[in-house]
Enzyme design. Structure first.
Site, short mmCIF file in Angstrom:
data_model
loop_
_atom_site.label_atom_id
_atom_site.label_comp_id
_atom_site.label_asym_id
_atom_site.label_seq_id
_atom_site.Cartn_x
_atom_site.Cartn_y
_atom_site.Cartn_z
N GLU A 117 0.86 -1.18 0.00
CA GLU A 117 0.00 0.00 0.00
C GLU A 117 0.90 1.22 0.00
OE1 GLU A 117 -2.94 2.32 2.89
OE2 GLU A 117 -3.65 0.30 2.41
N GLU B 254 2.96 13.91 -3.80
CA GLU B 254 2.29 13.72 -2.52
C GLU B 254 2.91 14.64 -1.47
OE1 GLU B 254 0.73 9.95 0.14
OE2 GLU B 254 2.74 9.83 -0.74
N CYS C 195 -2.30 8.18 4.04
CA CYS C 195 -2.18 7.82 2.62
C CYS C 195 -3.47 8.08 1.85
CB CYS C 195 -1.74 6.37 2.47
SG CYS C 195 -2.84 5.18 3.25
#
Length: 529
Positions: free
Chosen positions: A266, A398, A300
């Site tokens: 992930e 990100e 996330c």
């Protein structure tokens, strides 16, 4: 926005003493090195050292893997109900002593207390869910044999011997233990690598699991520097579950591929939220703020991009700025703050750099946009920007902080196009009063999970549904059936009631082939699968 502070010195929870520390660090697998080296993290609230824990060597990791491998067969031989009983006792102890681990999470990682409590909620739910539903997920599956009536076939699940779990600092309990629970229930042994920022939280959980009745050697914990320790874990296990950044995930995948072991990853996201023209703007603004600033944006699945229909853009912008400025930012060990601190100087530097770069290239800060040293050394104001363009680092990189950018769209099609920009595909959201139409839009967004009229929590909290990414956001799924089956191998067991399948004694091959062809035609005519 409102700010709250604690004393900048001495934020270590008072109940943590040397006896407690020793009861946790005894679970570090450092048999070979003897724990000669140590590592000490920095507490975000005051930038002071936390407490030292042993730093393992690759030889320690190899020995831990061997110990786990030796213990695994006895653990796997236990009835599932016996393993489940351990997890349910762990669940009860976790709920009973949650204030301890919530304190630890806040001290080591800096998040607001409500977001620390959410980790307790998730882990407790996972433990209960897999303890109850595990037998269904792992049940033998009967399938049709090669010759109906003559052969019987079933698929069974065989546990991996040793599973490696590498978890990050941003959710030290949920991501540190949430994968351990199904792996252990599947019958595997586990080696967990604690993140150097938050080792105490994981060690606290390991001690609690021992109190719940887990055999001593089935779950090994290693603490050490990132790359060397992580590589040693991958090199000594049969499966690796990794949660972290996309660049590191690529390295993990390559190393796992070299050993021909399975992996679930992930990874990072740049998650979009679409506000349709018919959305309830108050709900959308509140949901955006919750999903953008939860865990101080170090999540996330948190929202970083908001795509708003141009007909409601101005009204939504005003509502979101008001919601953002209403956030209470603070460093307190109670539930009075909405947003806590960033976890480290590195996180503060990255968030500041993204915002500074965007502003230097023409973006506008609508609110926030700067550190809050009066709150704490790594605190950063919840921030809303507009005018973000492709050449800015913040656009598709990100940020992993309390920062969200607004984009205009003139149609649903344009909104979906913007949402699907970039390689990431972890999570997304759609706000609309028409849930049926929002569902149709959601199916066109390239993301592993899409929330309708919620920012991020609905999908992540739905433990029966898989959670994972598309594109560069990862491989595999946690939660649901896949969340426990990934820690097993599928084995096919086939039995014949008539011995070996082939020509009978005295029967020619040609006759056997003729009978086989007849079977093919008959089954086709009958519409059999």
């Amino acid at each position: 926005m409102t700010t709250k502070t604690t004393e900048v010195q001495g934020v270590r929870p008072g109940w943590i003493d040397d006896v407690r520390l020793a009861s946790w660090t005894r679970w570090v697998a450092c048999v070979v090195s003897g724990g000669d080296g140590t590592l000490t993290a920095t507490a975000p609230y005051d930038a002071q050292p936390t407490l030292p824990v042993p730093s393992v060597t690759p030889a320690d990791v190899a020995e831990a893997a061997a110990t786990a491998r030796a213990a695994q067969p006895d653990w796997a031989t236990l009835a599932f109900s016996d393993r489940a009983e351990v997890m349910l006792r762990f669940h009860d102890l976790l709920v009973e002593r949650q204030d301890e681990v919530i304190d630890l999470i806040q001290w080591e990682m800096g998040k607001a207390r409500f977001h620390a409590w959410q980790e307790v909620l998730q882990v407790g739910t996972i433990a209960r869910h897999y303890a109850r539903r595990g037998p269904t997920y792992l049940a033998d599956k009967r399938v049709r044999g090669a010759i109906p009536g003559v052969t019987s076939v079933k698929e069974v699940r065989v546990p991996k011997q040793v599973v490696g779990i590498i978890s990050p600092w941003n959710y030290p309990l949920y991501l540190g233990v949430g994968d351990v629970v199904p792996a252990l229930l599947a019958g595997a042994a586990v080696i967990s690598k604690a993140d150097p920022q938050t080792p105490l939280t994981l060690l606290w959980a390991r001690a609690l699991m021992a109190e719940a009745g887990l055999p001593e050697h089935v779950w090994q914990v290693v603490t050490g520097p990132g790359a060397a320790t992580g590589e040693a874990v991958i090199d000594n296990v049969d499966y690796i579950a990794f949660t972290g950044s996309t660049p590191t995930g690529r390295i993990v995948a390559q190393r796992a591929a070299g050993r021909l072991i399975g992996a679930s990853l992930e990874l990072g996201g740049k998650n979009p939220l679409i506000v349709r023209r018919d959305a309830d703007l108050g709900q959308a603004a509140r949901g955006t703020a919750m999903a953008a600033f939860a865990n101080t944006g170090q999540m996330c699945v948190h929202i970083e991009r908001v795509v708003v229909h141009e007909d409601v853009y101005d009204a939504f912008r005003q509502a979101l700025v008001a919601e953002t400025e209403g956030q209470v930012v603070g460093q307190v060990f109670d539930y009075s703050a909405d947003v806590g601190s960033l976890a480290s100087q590195a996180q503060l530097d990255k968030v500041t750099a993204h915002v500074t770069d965007a502003v230097s290239k023409g973006a506008t800060v609508l609110t926030g946009g700067e550190p809050l040293p009066e709150v704490g050394p790594y605190a950063f104001a919840p921030t809303v920007l507009e005018g973000v363009t492709d050449e800015m680092d913040l656009c598709l990189g990100e940020t992993f902080g309390p920062v969200v950018a607004l984009y205009r769209a003139d149609s649903d099609e344009e909104a979906v196009r913007i949402a699907n920009q970039g390689e990431a595909g972890l999570s997304a959201s759609v706000f609309s009063k028409n849930v049926r139409e929002a569902d149709m839009i959601a199916r066109r967004i390239r993301a592993g999970a899409v929330n309708i009229n919620d920012g991020a929590a609905l999908a992540a909290g739905s433990i029966e549904a898989g959670m994972g990414g598309m594109g560069s956001s990862g491989l595999g799924r946690r939660h649901g059936a896949d969340g426990i089956r990934r820690f097993t191998d599928a084995q096919t067991l086939a039995a014949s009631r008539m011995g070996p399948i082939g020509p009978f004694t005295g029967q020619t091959v040609e006759k056997f082939v003729q009978l086989g062809n007849g079977q093919l035609k008959a089954l086709r005519k009958l519409g059999a699968r």
